[in-house]
Design a protein around this motif. Sequence first.
Motif, PDB file in Angstrom:
ATOM      1  N   LEU A  78      -4.909  12.221  -9.633  1.00 37.15           N
ATOM      2  CA  LEU A  78      -5.018  12.508  -8.331  1.00 37.15           C
ATOM      3  C   LEU A  78      -6.150  11.517  -7.934  1.00 37.15           C
ATOM      4  N   ALA A  79      -7.022  10.990  -8.692  1.00 34.02           N
ATOM      5  CA  ALA A  79      -8.101   9.925  -8.465  1.00 34.02           C
ATOM      6  C   ALA A  79      -7.222   8.502  -7.836  1.00 34.02           C
ATOM      7  N   ARG A  80      -6.045   8.449  -8.477  1.00 32.93           N
ATOM      8  CA  ARG A  80      -5.499   7.000  -8.292  1.00 32.93           C
ATOM      9  C   ARG A  80      -4.621   7.159  -6.758  1.00 32.93           C
ATOM     10  N   VAL A  81      -4.244   8.563  -6.447  1.00 34.30           N
ATOM     11  CA  VAL A  81      -3.603   8.885  -5.211  1.00 34.30           C
ATOM     12  C   VAL A  81      -4.714   8.821  -4.068  1.00 34.30           C
ATOM     13  N   HIS A  82      -5.893   9.139  -4.335  1.00 34.84           N
ATOM     14  CA  HIS A  82      -7.056   9.045  -3.435  1.00 34.84           C
ATOM     15  C   HIS A  82      -7.373   7.458  -3.283  1.00 34.84           C
TER      16      HIS A  82
ATOM     17  N   ARG B  68       1.516   9.032  -6.272  1.00 36.67           N
ATOM     18  CA  ARG B  68       1.974  10.629  -5.945  1.00 36.67           C
ATOM     19  C   ARG B  68       3.172  10.816  -6.924  1.00 36.67           C
ATOM     20  N   ARG B  69       4.108   9.890  -7.148  1.00 42.62           N
ATOM     21  CA  ARG B  69       4.989  10.431  -8.273  1.00 42.62           C
ATOM     22  C   ARG B  69       4.437  10.573  -9.620  1.00 42.62           C
ATOM     23  N   GLN B  70       3.402   9.759 -10.045  1.00 46.32           N
ATOM     24  CA  GLN B  70       2.811  10.262 -11.467  1.00 46.32           C
ATOM     25  C   GLN B  70       1.992  11.090 -11.300  1.00 46.32           C
TER      26      GLN B  70
ATOM     27  N   GLU C 206      -5.618  18.354 -17.742  1.00 42.47           N
ATOM     28  CA  GLU C 206      -6.320  18.285 -16.636  1.00 42.47           C
ATOM     29  C   GLU C 206      -7.060  16.825 -16.480  1.00 42.47           C
ATOM     30  N   THR C 207      -7.463  16.185 -17.562  1.00 40.50           N
ATOM     31  CA  THR C 207      -7.905  15.057 -17.652  1.00 40.50           C
ATOM     32  C   THR C 207      -6.866  13.957 -16.991  1.00 40.50           C
ATOM     33  N   ALA C 208      -5.651  14.224 -17.321  1.00 41.28           N
ATOM     34  CA  ALA C 208      -4.713  13.183 -16.857  1.00 41.28           C
ATOM     35  C   ALA C 208      -4.322  13.542 -15.359  1.00 41.28           C
ATOM     36  N   LEU C 209      -4.417  14.962 -15.063  1.00 40.88           N
ATOM     37  CA  LEU C 209      -4.175  15.149 -13.542  1.00 40.88           C
ATOM     38  C   LEU C 209      -5.299  14.514 -12.757  1.00 40.88           C
ATOM     39  N   ALA C 210      -6.510  14.815 -13.132  1.00 43.65           N
ATOM     40  CA  ALA C 210      -7.804  14.398 -12.397  1.00 43.65           C
ATOM     41  C   ALA C 210      -7.419  12.874 -12.091  1.00 43.65           C
TER      42      ALA C 210
ATOM     43  N   ALA D 100       0.797  -1.304   0.045  1.00 43.24           N
ATOM     44  CA  ALA D 100      -0.076  -0.108  -0.118  1.00 43.24           C
ATOM     45  C   ALA D 100       1.020   1.357  -0.052  1.00 43.24           C
ATOM     46  N   GLY D 101       2.092   1.322   0.893  1.00 42.60           N
ATOM     47  CA  GLY D 101       2.860   2.195   0.745  1.00 42.60           C
ATOM     48  C   GLY D 101       3.415   2.595  -0.367  1.00 42.60           C
ATOM     49  N   ARG D 102       3.861   1.469  -1.227  1.00 38.37           N
ATOM     50  CA  ARG D 102       4.617   1.708  -2.467  1.00 38.37           C
ATOM     51  C   ARG D 102       3.690   2.129  -3.566  1.00 38.37           C
ATOM     52  N   THR D 103       2.246   1.863  -3.590  1.00 38.20           N
ATOM     53  CA  THR D 103       1.479   2.166  -4.378  1.00 38.20           C
ATOM     54  C   THR D 103       1.016   3.572  -4.102  1.00 38.20           C
ATOM     55  N   ILE D 104       1.143   4.064  -2.988  1.00 40.32           N
ATOM     56  CA  ILE D 104       0.838   5.490  -2.622  1.00 40.32           C
ATOM     57  C   ILE D 104       1.958   6.458  -3.283  1.00 40.32           C
TER      58      ILE D 104
END
Length: 167
Positions: A103-107, A82-84, A96-100, A74-78
């Motif tokens: 950020l959804a992946r981070v969440h 975040r890196r991406q 904006e689409t890629a960023l959204a 889970a830590g590696r995935t976070i």
Amino acid sequence: MTIRGNWAWVLAIALVVSLGVNVFALGAFAAWRHMGPSRFGGGIERGMDRETAEAARQYFRAAFKAHREDIREAGRTIRDARRQAAETMRAPTLDETALARDLARVHEANANAQEAFDKVLLEAARAMPDELRQKVDWKFIGKRGRHGGRDDDGPRHGDRPPPPPGE
């Protein structure tokens, strides 16, 4: 060379004051180490008395050990999510689409990490005797970060994902 007169007294006083400050600082540090916060991180154990924390520690350790790989993954995935997202932010033009999406992946990664942590808590609580489980200070549940967010019910950083573009 011998120092005489007023300079000798000034130098002697400065040395005594310096020695006093150093002894005071050493005493303050020793007192803080002895009486201060737990050296074991204090995260889960922060709100408990020492006796309860010592008794509960074995259950928390066993549960963390059983779920160690889940928590590490889970830590590696976070970290990767975040890196991406950071790389998307640094792009020459803002997508904006890629960023959204990033950020959804981070969440989602944060939510998955919280689920892994919740499994640890459930397993530790299940293994504890009822008297001990009732004594444990469970206020840390759901708090994020090093300082656990806020103690009231106010908003915490990162609780909700950003809205998709166009909303």
